[in-house]
Every structure is written in structure tokens, then in C-alpha cells.
Design a protein around this motif. Structure first.
Motif, PDB file in Angstrom:
ATOM      1  N   ILE A 101       0.841  -1.206   0.000  1.00  0.00           N
ATOM      2  CA  ILE A 101       0.000   0.000   0.000  1.00  0.00           C
ATOM      3  C   ILE A 101       0.875   1.255   0.000  1.00  0.00           C
ATOM      4  O   ILE A 101       0.564   2.249  -0.653  1.00  0.00           O
ATOM      5  N   ALA A 102       1.999   1.179   0.748  1.00  0.00           N
ATOM      6  CA  ALA A 102       2.918   2.322   0.763  1.00  0.00           C
ATOM      7  C   ALA A 102       3.450   2.575  -0.647  1.00  0.00           C
ATOM      8  O   ALA A 102       3.525   3.728  -1.113  1.00  0.00           O
ATOM      9  N   GLU A 103       3.800   1.495  -1.314  1.00  0.00           N
ATOM     10  CA  GLU A 103       4.303   1.625  -2.684  1.00  0.00           C
ATOM     11  C   GLU A 103       3.203   2.176  -3.596  1.00  0.00           C
ATOM     12  O   GLU A 103       3.450   3.047  -4.424  1.00  0.00           O
ATOM     13  N   ALA A 104       1.983   1.658  -3.403  1.00  0.00           N
ATOM     14  CA  ALA A 104       0.844   2.126  -4.198  1.00  0.00           C
ATOM     15  C   ALA A 104       0.626   3.620  -3.988  1.00  0.00           C
ATOM     16  O   ALA A 104       0.276   4.350  -4.913  1.00  0.00           O
ATOM     17  N   SER A 105       0.853   4.069  -2.749  1.00  0.00           N
ATOM     18  CA  SER A 105       0.679   5.488  -2.449  1.00  0.00           C
ATOM     19  C   SER A 105       1.638   6.335  -3.269  1.00  0.00           C
ATOM     20  O   SER A 105       1.272   7.392  -3.787  1.00  0.00           O
ATOM     21  N   LEU A 106       2.883   5.847  -3.374  1.00  0.00           N
ATOM     22  CA  LEU A 106       3.858   6.578  -4.185  1.00  0.00           C
ATOM     23  C   LEU A 106       3.426   6.556  -5.657  1.00  0.00           C
ATOM     24  O   LEU A 106       3.451   7.578  -6.347  1.00  0.00           O
ATOM     25  N   TYR A 107       3.029   5.371  -6.115  1.00  0.00           N
ATOM     26  CA  TYR A 107       2.633   5.249  -7.524  1.00  0.00           C
ATOM     27  C   TYR A 107       1.461   6.169  -7.857  1.00  0.00           C
ATOM     28  O   TYR A 107       1.412   6.792  -8.910  1.00  0.00           O
ATOM     29  N   VAL A 108       0.495   6.209  -6.934  1.00  0.00           N
ATOM     30  CA  VAL A 108      -0.696   7.004  -7.206  1.00  0.00           C
ATOM     31  C   VAL A 108      -0.328   8.487  -7.284  1.00  0.00           C
ATOM     32  O   VAL A 108      -0.850   9.235  -8.113  1.00  0.00           O
ATOM     33  N   THR A 146      -2.535  10.939 -15.319  1.00  0.00           N
ATOM     34  CA  THR A 146      -3.858  10.469 -15.725  1.00  0.00           C
ATOM     35  C   THR A 146      -4.847  11.625 -15.855  1.00  0.00           C
ATOM     36  O   THR A 146      -5.685  11.637 -16.760  1.00  0.00           O
ATOM     37  N   LEU A 147      -4.732  12.624 -14.979  1.00  0.00           N
ATOM     38  CA  LEU A 147      -5.630  13.781 -15.086  1.00  0.00           C
ATOM     39  C   LEU A 147      -5.421  14.490 -16.424  1.00  0.00           C
ATOM     40  O   LEU A 147      -6.372  14.836 -17.123  1.00  0.00           O
ATOM     41  N   VAL A 148      -4.159  14.699 -16.765  1.00  0.00           N
ATOM     42  CA  VAL A 148      -3.835  15.421 -17.997  1.00  0.00           C
ATOM     43  C   VAL A 148      -4.258  14.606 -19.214  1.00  0.00           C
ATOM     44  O   VAL A 148      -4.871  15.128 -20.148  1.00  0.00           O
ATOM     45  N   PHE A 149      -3.983  13.315 -19.184  1.00  0.00           N
ATOM     46  CA  PHE A 149      -4.388  12.513 -20.342  1.00  0.00           C
ATOM     47  C   PHE A 149      -5.905  12.439 -20.442  1.00  0.00           C
ATOM     48  O   PHE A 149      -6.477  12.555 -21.526  1.00  0.00           O
ATOM     49  N   GLY A 150      -6.567  12.260 -19.296  1.00  0.00           N
ATOM     50  CA  GLY A 150      -8.017  12.114 -19.304  1.00  0.00           C
ATOM     51  C   GLY A 150      -8.716  13.317 -19.904  1.00  0.00           C
ATOM     52  O   GLY A 150      -9.669  13.193 -20.656  1.00  0.00           O
ATOM     53  N   LEU A 151      -8.220  14.501 -19.582  1.00  0.00           N
ATOM     54  CA  LEU A 151      -8.886  15.704 -20.059  1.00  0.00           C
ATOM     55  C   LEU A 151      -8.425  16.089 -21.466  1.00  0.00           C
ATOM     56  O   LEU A 151      -9.237  16.400 -22.333  1.00  0.00           O
ATOM     57  N   MET A 152      -7.122  16.053 -21.686  1.00  0.00           N
ATOM     58  CA  MET A 152      -6.600  16.643 -22.918  1.00  0.00           C
ATOM     59  C   MET A 152      -6.119  15.623 -23.922  1.00  0.00           C
ATOM     60  O   MET A 152      -5.801  15.973 -25.062  1.00  0.00           O
ATOM     61  N   VAL A 199      -0.909   4.005 -15.090  1.00  0.00           N
ATOM     62  CA  VAL A 199      -1.936   4.717 -15.854  1.00  0.00           C
ATOM     63  C   VAL A 199      -2.519   3.807 -16.947  1.00  0.00           C
ATOM     64  O   VAL A 199      -3.729   3.788 -17.186  1.00  0.00           O
ATOM     65  N   ILE A 200      -1.673   3.032 -17.576  1.00  0.00           N
ATOM     66  CA  ILE A 200      -2.158   2.168 -18.664  1.00  0.00           C
ATOM     67  C   ILE A 200      -2.941   0.984 -18.102  1.00  0.00           C
ATOM     68  O   ILE A 200      -3.992   0.625 -18.622  1.00  0.00           O
ATOM     69  N   VAL A 201      -2.435   0.399 -17.006  1.00  0.00           N
ATOM     70  CA  VAL A 201      -3.156  -0.732 -16.405  1.00  0.00           C
ATOM     71  C   VAL A 201      -4.532  -0.267 -15.921  1.00  0.00           C
ATOM     72  O   VAL A 201      -5.540  -0.957 -16.103  1.00  0.00           O
ATOM     73  N   GLY A 202      -4.594   0.907 -15.323  1.00  0.00           N
ATOM     74  CA  GLY A 202      -5.871   1.404 -14.795  1.00  0.00           C
ATOM     75  C   GLY A 202      -6.833   1.820 -15.885  1.00  0.00           C
ATOM     76  O   GLY A 202      -8.040   1.839 -15.693  1.00  0.00           O
ATOM     77  N   GLY A 203      -6.323   2.122 -17.032  1.00  0.00           N
ATOM     78  CA  GLY A 203      -7.169   2.642 -18.103  1.00  0.00           C
ATOM     79  C   GLY A 203      -6.852   4.115 -18.275  1.00  0.00           C
ATOM     80  O   GLY A 203      -7.023   4.888 -17.342  1.00  0.00           O
ATOM     81  N   LEU A 204      -6.403   4.472 -19.476  1.00  0.00           N
ATOM     82  CA  LEU A 204      -5.948   5.840 -19.709  1.00  0.00           C
ATOM     83  C   LEU A 204      -7.016   6.852 -19.320  1.00  0.00           C
ATOM     84  O   LEU A 204      -8.150   6.784 -19.795  1.00  0.00           O
ATOM     85  N   GLY A 210      -9.323   4.111 -12.033  1.00  0.00           N
ATOM     86  CA  GLY A 210      -8.463   3.059 -12.569  1.00  0.00           C
ATOM     87  C   GLY A 210      -7.032   3.212 -12.089  1.00  0.00           C
ATOM     88  O   GLY A 210      -6.369   2.232 -11.739  1.00  0.00           O
ATOM     89  N   THR A 211      -6.572   4.458 -12.029  1.00  0.00           N
ATOM     90  CA  THR A 211      -5.201   4.705 -11.586  1.00  0.00           C
ATOM     91  C   THR A 211      -5.009   4.272 -10.138  1.00  0.00           C
ATOM     92  O   THR A 211      -4.002   3.651  -9.799  1.00  0.00           O
ATOM     93  N   VAL A 212      -6.000   4.567  -9.287  1.00  0.00           N
ATOM     94  CA  VAL A 212      -5.895   4.195  -7.876  1.00  0.00           C
ATOM     95  C   VAL A 212      -5.869   2.675  -7.737  1.00  0.00           C
ATOM     96  O   VAL A 212      -5.010   2.101  -7.055  1.00  0.00           O
ATOM     97  N   VAL A 213      -6.804   2.010  -8.437  1.00  0.00           N
ATOM     98  CA  VAL A 213      -6.876   0.547  -8.335  1.00  0.00           C
ATOM     99  C   VAL A 213      -5.596  -0.074  -8.906  1.00  0.00           C
ATOM    100  O   VAL A 213      -5.021  -1.000  -8.316  1.00  0.00           O
ATOM    101  N   ALA A 214      -5.142   0.446 -10.044  1.00  0.00           N
ATOM    102  CA  ALA A 214      -3.936  -0.102 -10.667  1.00  0.00           C
ATOM    103  C   ALA A 214      -2.720   0.115  -9.779  1.00  0.00           C
ATOM    104  O   ALA A 214      -1.856  -0.757  -9.670  1.00  0.00           O
ATOM    105  N   ALA A 215      -2.653   1.272  -9.120  1.00  0.00           N
ATOM    106  CA  ALA A 215      -1.526   1.535  -8.227  1.00  0.00           C
ATOM    107  C   ALA A 215      -1.511   0.509  -7.096  1.00  0.00           C
ATOM    108  O   ALA A 215      -0.454  -0.019  -6.726  1.00  0.00           O
ATOM    109  N   LEU A 216      -2.711   0.192  -6.579  1.00  0.00           N
ATOM    110  CA  LEU A 216      -2.796  -0.812  -5.518  1.00  0.00           C
ATOM    111  C   LEU A 216      -2.359  -2.177  -6.036  1.00  0.00           C
ATOM    112  O   LEU A 216      -1.602  -2.899  -5.378  1.00  0.00           O
TER     113      LEU A 216
END
Lengths: 272, 351
Positions: free
Chosen positions: B45-52, B59-65, B284-289, B294-300
């Protein structure tokens, strides 16, 4: 700009001049709304609008006026530039030539959001829902001032009670008819003075078309509207005046009272 | 097939012993013991926290733009150096734990602010003119920005007599003692740093979630991610939303950098740019661009898989080099089984 379509028709030599019977010409002049001298300045005025998609010359000098309080139908076959006309007004596809004036102010060169913020609402052809957002969020996003959101939602749900039951549903999960209702609701709540409505009845079941027509008629009582509609009876029912586009120019215009859905005057431009 | 390959590599790497199945059974029993499991999960979870934190902005930038920002890792690296600078300047030998944590707070604010401003500038000055071009242009541009930023960082770091490729040790030294120690209870010991990272990651997830779901700007971000043209036709200045989100995304990257600067297994260094960009892309790719959920779940998933595999490679295979490969295996499997990612709508490259 004159409200007479004659010069436009003549300038476009390729547009069936042989069919321009004396009768329809007479219709045209008698069917025209009051001339611009008799009316106030138009709310929206397009003159000589030329719009391209890449190299494709879609609008070849469109002139039309919409006056405050009226509903104007924009008709014509597929691909003659009706949707492009609306996109040109909103500066989504900015014209390369010509002028689009709203309340006397030039819109060409402005950003779309600036145009929309002046009170122009768009109800697009393919509904353009935010499918991942809920019904409620789709309405909220269209309200300029967040404080007005609750009143806007109430207006939307009053107009389309179906939407109230589905307010928490994702817009992408709605039926085609419900999506169209939501799209119209989004246009109605946006505090708009002029609605640009594109093919609102397209692809809808007859019962839904009735509901949509009713909502549009209701909206028309206090909103000016430029309506693109292939469904001729619906267009003539809702609109006060009409323009016919062909090959990117206006080829006919007049009062809807002066024409009928079965009449030759419109048929020849609209049937394939 | 991939499971077979993994087993085969496990078998070939395992030390010769009485019996591999028996060893495996022993290891499995140990792995499933509560203390080990809790340890592995917390580490994950600690590692996931860093990844997230690393991936949120991407992911925010890709999702919007629809822009894949290759400069994201470099912005994290700049955040690490900038935050590190604040920490080194503000923390003295005698500074207590609370004072050091306060300094960390200041460092995060400074890094967030500076990187957000830089990100906003990059968006307005460089990315905006090429929005209408194919994605390749944006990839090349942001990749170019990475080269420039990394080189600038290298020059500055060298100028001040530091080694660009090795971790800035002085920053690690500003960490309060409590974060370097382990907290123990009921046989389970967790490092203070891991708990701190989890706290930070959770705060980031909650903050971004609230921004997206509770604020008007968040509503615009979600709507604009689906159809920015329609959003502008509703009177919303989409360009401004783009700038704000780009700034927010790079700001989070900068804050993540400060957090990494206190972690000895990352640390402030120029290569941190590439080291963070890769896992960020994987997540970002595992969670879905473009989907934050998706990013949170993928980070976990990536965090937990990595921490589990690290344990297995350390305790059973006795080879510590391979766990990182498993992270990329997660990516490969996702791309084969679900190319659009766990929650993604569009496939990679199909945006």
C-alpha cells in the motif's frame, strides 16, 4: 442585408433555375417576413458566411437573419451545410469569410465559450451527452452560475418528467429519446436567449418526437430559436419563418404559413 | 502461459535443496502467516501510495486533454530537488521531529506551487499550440521538454558540487527519526516512512477525488475529458480548464517528488525522472488511460504485486533483481487481456 433570397439564388447558377417557377417566386416575395426596415435589428445576422472543412468549401456565402422571439427553421437536404451553419455561428468551425453578428456584435474571431456565454445555446445533432456523467451533472454543467443549479434542475425535470426518475443514472445509459430530452434540457437551462437546435427529432420514435416537439414549442414561447429539422411537418409547426439551404447558400426563405409540407416549393429542395 | 514462464523461472532460480515443492510449501506457509502478510500488504500500500502520487497528474492530464505528458517524470524529479533544497536549508541538526515535518510541509507547498506554475507555463506556451495536431506531436514535444529539464537539472546539480546520478544524501538526513524507525505492534513492524507515505497517498487520492466530484472545476474536467467541444459550447473556457488541470497535475508530481526525496530507495537524483515515469505509465495504462479510479486501483495492484513478489524473490528464489520485471509483466498481461485497461474506455493509442 436584404431579406430577399433572390440574389442568392441567382448567384448560384447550379441550383435548379429551371424549376424556379413564377408561382414560387411570387410565393417567395409574399411569404417574406417584414423587411429589415420594418423590424428591429436582428438578434442574429449572418452575411456572406463562407466556411470550409479543410479544403472543402461547405458554406458559400450564407445570409440569414433571426429576429428576437421568432423560431426560424433551416432546411435542406443532407450535406448542404445546415449543421455547418450552426457550427459557424458558435465559432466551432469559424467562417473564413463573412460576418456573424449577435445583438450587433461580431462573433467571428471569438472563442466558442465567449459566444456561448453571450446567451447562445446549442442542442447538437448527435446529442453529445457527457455519457459518464449523471443526468443531474449533465444539467449542472450547463448552468453558468452554480447557485442557479437547483432551479435549473427543477426546470429540466418539469419539462421532461422522465429525467427526474433517472437523475442519478449515467447519461450514457439513457435511451435515445431520454438522451435527446436531456440534450434539450441542457439547452433550456443554460440561460440562453438564442437556441441553435440541430435535428432534434432525428432517430426518435414518433411518441418521443411528440414530446420533443411539445418541449420545443414550449421553449419557443420565450426563447428565440434557429432550428435545423428534416421532419418537415414538425419544422413548419414550430417555426415562424424558414430558410432553405442548397449547395452552401440560401435558395429560398419565407413565412412557414405560406408553405405546406406537401407543397412543391419546399419539396423540390428537400426530397432526394 | 505467463504463469508457466514464471514458474519455470522460479524453478530454475531456486537454490538446490531437498525438494522444491517442499520449499515452496514452507515459503507459502510463511508468506500466509499474519505477520508476513500484514507486512507485505502495508509495504504494497505504501508503494501504491507513491505510484498514485506519481501517476495522478499523468492520468488527469491525459483524461482531459488526451496528452501523454512524457515530461511528467522530470517534473517529479524537479519537485524532489526543489523540496530537497527547502528541507536542506530549513532543517538543521538540532531541528526536532515536528520542525522537520513542518519543513516538509513547506517543501511540499513550495514544490507544488513552483511545479504547478511551471506546468501551467508549459501548457500555455508549448502544448496549447499543438492540441490540434496528432498525438505524436505532443509526445515528441513533451519528450523534448524532458531532455531539456533533465539536462538543466544535471548542469545545476553539477554546478553546486553534487553528483546528478546519485541520491542527494543531505535530504535523506533531514528526515525525522520517527520516520526512519519502525513502529511495532502485535509482532508486525511497519516503518514510519511507509505509514507516512500511505497517509500522503490517501490524502492525495481523497483530495483529487473531492476535486473531481465535488467542485465545479472537477465537473468541467470530467465533462471536458469526454467532449471538450461540447463543453466549450456550454460557455466553459476549456483552455483555462486545461491549464488548471495541467498545473494541478504537475503540482502533484512535484509534491510526489518531495515525498520520494525522503525515501532512500528513490531519493533526489536526475535519473529519478525516468525511474518514476515508467511505473507511472504502467499504472496509468493498467488502470485505463484517463480514469482516476483506474489509476488508484492499478496503483494498488502494482504496489501489492510488487511487494509480494519482492518477498517471494527474497525469501524463496533468493534473487532480488527480478521483482521490477513483474511490474512490467502486469502491464503486458493487461495489454493482452484488456487493452483499454481496468476502467478505461479507449484503447492505448486509440484516443
Amino acid at each position: 442585408m436584404s431579406s430577399d433570397a433572390g440574389p442568392d439564388s441567382n448567384s448560384d447558377a447550379s441550383v435548379d433555375p429551371s424549376q424556379d417557377t413564377g408561382e414560387s417566386a411570387a410565393d417567395q416575395s409574399s411569404g417574406d417576413g417584414p423587411s429589415s426596415e420594418e423590424r428591429d435589428e436582428p438578434l442574429l445576422s449572418l452575411s456572406g458566411v463562407e466556411t470550409y472543412y479543410g479544403d472543402s468549401h461547405v458554406l458559400e456565402g450564407v445570409d440569414l437573419d433571426v429576429y428576437e422571439g421568432e423560431v426560424v427553421a433551416l432546411m435542406g437536404r443532407n450535406g448542404v451545410g445546415k449543421t455547418t451553419t450552426l457550427r459557424s455561428v458558435l465559432q466551432l468551425t469559424p467562417p473564413r469569410e463573412g460576418s456573424v453578428r449577435y445583438r450587433g456584435e461580431e462573433l467571428v474571431g471569438r472563442d466558442t465559450h465567449e459566444v456561448a456565454a453571450r446567451g447562445l445555446g446549442w442542442i447538437p445533432e448527435d446529442r453529445r451527452m457527457f455519457g459518464q456523467l449523471t443526468v443531474e451533472e449533465n444539467v449542472r454543467v450547463a448552468v453558468p452560475d452554480a447557485d442557479d443549479a437547483d432551479a435549473a434542475l427543477e426546470l429540466a425535470f418539469e419539462t421532461f418528467p422522465d429525467l427526474r426518475e433517472r437523475r442519478e443514472a449515467k447519461a450514457g445509459d439513457l435511451s435515445g429519446g431520454q438522451q435527446q430530452m436531456l440534450s434539450i434540457a441542457r439547452g433550456l437551462v443554460g440561460d440562453n436567449d438564442l437556441l441553435l437546435v440541430d435535428e432534434p427529432s432525428e432517430g426518435l420514435a414518433p411518441l418521443i418526437v411528440e414530446a420533443v416537439a411539445e418541449a420545443l414549442t414550449e421553449a419557443a414561447s420565450d426563447t428565440t430559436m434557429l432550428l435545423v429539422e428534416q421532419n418537415l411537418p414538425l419544422a413548419l409547426d414550430v417555426a415562424d419563418r424558414f430558410y432553405v439551404l442548397d449547395h452552401g447558400t440560401v435558395v429560398d426563405e419565407g413565412d412557414t404559413d405560406a408553405v405546406s409540407a406537401e407543397g412543391e416549393r419546399l419539396r423540390r429542395y428537400l426530397s432526394a | 502461459m505467463s504463469a508457466g514462464v514464471a514458474l519455470a523461472s522460479l524453478a530454475s532460480l531456486a537454490p538446490a535443496g531437498p525438494s522444491i515443492p517442499l520449499q515452496f510449501a514452507d515459503a507459502l506457509i510463511e508468506f500466509l502467516s499474519p505477520t508476513t502478510l500484514v507486512d507485505v500488504i502495508l509495504r504494497g500500500i505504501a508503494e501504491a501510495s507513491l505510484y498514485v502520487m506519481i501517476a495522478a497528474g499523468l492520468t488527469l492530464v491525459f483524461g482531459l486533454m488526451g496528452v501523454l505528458n512524457f515530461a511528467h517524470g522530470s517534473l517529479t524529479m524537479l519537485g524532489a530537488y526543489l523540496g530537497g533544497l527547502v528541507l536542506v536549508v530549513a532543517v538543521a541538526q538540532s531541528t526536532g521531529g515536528v520542525g522537520r515535518l513542518l519543513a516538509f510541509g513547506v517543501a511540499v507547498v513550495v514544490a507544488f506551487g513552483a511545479l504547478a506554475a511551471l506546468g501551467g507555463g508549459i501548457e500555455v506556451g508549448l502544448v496549447r499550440p499543438i492540441y490540434d495536431r496528432p498525438p505524436l506531436y505532443q509526445i515528441l514535444l513533451t519528450f523534448g521538454v524532458t531532455l531539456v529539464l533533465d539536462e538543466l537539472a544535471r548542469i545545476v546539480v553539477l554546478f553546486y558540487g553534487l553528483q546528478p546520478t546519485t541520491v542527494w544524501q543531505d535530504v535523506l538526513g533531514t528526515k525525522p527519526v520517527v520516520l526512519a524507525e519502525s513502529v511495532g505492534a502485535a509482532g508486525v513492524s511497519v516503518s514510519g516512512l511507509e505509514l507516512f507515505q500511505i497517509l500522503f497517498g490517501v490524502a492525495t487520492v481523497v483530495g483529487v477525488h473531492l476535486f473531481l466530484t465535488r467542485t465545479r472545476y472537477g465537473l468541467y474536467v470530467r465533462a471536458g475529458g469526454e467532449d471538450s467541444e461540447m463543453l466549450s459550447a456550454l460557455g466553459v473556457d476549456v483552455n483555462r480548464v486545461f491549464t488548471v488541470v495541467f498545473a494541478l497535475g504537475t503540482g502533484i508530481a512535484g509534491a510526489a517528488g518531495v515525498l520520494l526525496a525522503w525515501d532512500p530507495s528513490w531519493g533526489a537524483s536526475v535519473p529519478l525522472a525516468a525511474e518514476t515515469l515508467l511505473p507511472a505509465f504502467v499504472v496509468v495504462i493498467v488502470g485505463g488511460l484517463g480514469t482516476f479510479r483506474g489509476t488508484v486501483v492499478a496503483a494498488l495492484i502494482v504496489g501489492l504485486v510488487d511487494s509480494s513478489m519482492t518477498w517471494w524473490f527474497q525469501n524463496f528464489v533468493d534473487f532480488t533483481g527480478l521483482p521490477e520485471m513483474v511490474v512490467f509483466l502486469v502491464l503486458v498481461i493487461t495489454l493482452i487481456v484488456k487493452p483499454q485497461g481496468l476502467y478505461g474506455v479507449s484503447e492505448v493509442g486509440g484516443h
